[in-house]
Design an enzyme around this catalytic site. Structure first.
Site, PDB file in Angstrom:
ATOM      1  NE  ARG A  96      -3.582  -2.246   2.729  1.00  0.00           N
ATOM      2  CZ  ARG A  96      -3.312  -3.385   3.339  1.00  0.00           C
ATOM      3  NH1 ARG A  96      -2.111  -3.563   3.916  1.00  0.00           N
ATOM      4  NH2 ARG A  96      -4.203  -4.361   3.398  1.00  0.00           N
ATOM      5  CE  LYS A 121      -7.696  -1.196   5.182  1.00  0.00           C
ATOM      6  NZ  LYS A 121      -8.346  -1.317   3.849  1.00  0.00           N
ATOM      7  CG  HIS A 186      -4.466   0.543  -4.034  1.00  0.00           C
ATOM      8  ND1 HIS A 186      -3.822   0.452  -2.816  1.00  0.00           N
ATOM      9  CD2 HIS A 186      -5.349  -0.491  -4.071  1.00  0.00           C
ATOM     10  CE1 HIS A 186      -4.299  -0.577  -2.141  1.00  0.00           C
ATOM     11  NE2 HIS A 186      -5.228  -1.163  -2.879  1.00  0.00           N
ATOM     12  NE  ARG A 189      -2.845  -3.784  -1.291  1.00  0.00           N
ATOM     13  CZ  ARG A 189      -2.359  -4.592  -0.348  1.00  0.00           C
ATOM     14  NH1 ARG A 189      -1.051  -4.752  -0.229  1.00  0.00           N
ATOM     15  NH2 ARG A 189      -3.171  -5.227   0.472  1.00  0.00           N
ATOM     16  CG  HIS A 212      -6.194  -8.574   1.581  1.00  0.00           C
ATOM     17  ND1 HIS A 212      -6.564  -7.278   1.831  1.00  0.00           N
ATOM     18  CD2 HIS A 212      -5.789  -8.605   0.280  1.00  0.00           C
ATOM     19  CE1 HIS A 212      -6.393  -6.552   0.738  1.00  0.00           C
ATOM     20  NE2 HIS A 212      -5.923  -7.326  -0.216  1.00  0.00           N
ATOM     21  CE1 TYR A 221      -6.604  -6.912  -7.194  1.00  0.00           C
ATOM     22  CE2 TYR A 221      -6.386  -8.247  -5.210  1.00  0.00           C
ATOM     23  CZ  TYR A 221      -6.421  -7.016  -5.823  1.00  0.00           C
ATOM     24  OH  TYR A 221      -6.288  -5.883  -5.071  1.00  0.00           O
TER      25      TYR A 221
END
Length: 245
Positions: A96, A121, A186, A189, A212, A221
């Site tokens: 990120r 995050k 982004h 990424r 994640h 994706y």
């Protein structure tokens, strides 16, 4: 009027106005809903039953993906060695923007070949990929700029590079490369995750690399990668290593 005098119906009318009249996005409206819930339930102590504020359902959209060719062009169009290093780290490690600018020299582990992401995050630490080629590029960058603490320092060196500056680095390179696809830093990424899938890396590994907590996010994706492979029976030759290049 003081907000603690508003009824649930008035709050809902306010949210409807934000979306229909002020044309705020679902995402923005949902952020406001979370703030209102905190104010009425936590601050004022109203029960959830007396404060029914529904969340808007956001439309499902597939991420826009840069091709490997796009990434090559983008890196070649970087204005300086520093800008190129920022873009390479973002793409090669799938970071990120906030994680990129907060990287420190001490976070580069050349023995274990990984980048240590500290308090990303969700206040989570994790390890990101560090290829031999990226390590060599970072060493070349360090020999020229000699950063002390932060890998990409701000003007006075005491603070990390501003997020706004990192976004501008990407946008300027994208403009120079003539890439019309919308989106900011982004996108790199997204490209990292999709190119890993196209190279045969499993979803659980990609989930861990991206940081994640749920596999649902990288599942987006999978559809993009399948669409690309269906449209391209004989894909272009990948970069030296599709995971890192």
């Amino acid at each position: 009027r003081s907000p603690d005098t508003l009824s649930t119906r008035e709050i809902q009318r306010y949210l409807l106005m934000l979306h229909e009249e002020r044309s705020l996005t679902y995402s923005t409206c949902n952020t406001i809903v979370h703030g209102l819930r905190f104010f009425y339930v936590t601050t004022l102590g109203r029960s959830a039953m007396h404060c029914t504020i529904p969340l808007a359902k956001e439309p499902s959209k597939l991420p826009i993906i840069l091709s490997r060719h796009d990434v090559r062009q983008l890196l070649a169009a970087a204005a300086s060695l520093r800008d190129q290093a920022i873009l390479k780290v973002t793409y090669n490690a799938g970071l990120r923007a906030s994680e990129v600018v907060h990287l420190q020299i001490a976070h580069i582990d050349s023995r274990r070949m990984c980048l240590r992401i500290v308090q990303g995050k969700g206040q989570k630490d994790r390890e990101a990929l560090l290829s031999l080629r990226l390590l060599q590029d970072l060493r070349a960058y360090w020999r020229v700029y000699r950063p002390d603490r932060w890998l990409f320092p701000g003007r006075d060196g005491s603070q990390p590079l501003a997020l706004k500056t990192a976004y501008l680095v990407f946008q300027r390179a994208k403009d120079r490369a003539g890439i019309p696809k919308p989106g900011g830093l982004h996108l790199l990424r997204h490209a990292f995750a999709t190119h890993l899938l196209e190279a045969g890396v499993d979803l659980h590994t990609i989930q861990r690399l991206l940081g994640h907590s749920s596999i649902r996010t990288p599942l987006r994706y999978l559809h993009v990668a399948r669409q690309h492979l269906l449209k391209t029976p004989s894909p272009l030759a990948p970069l030296a290593d599709p995971r890192f290049e």
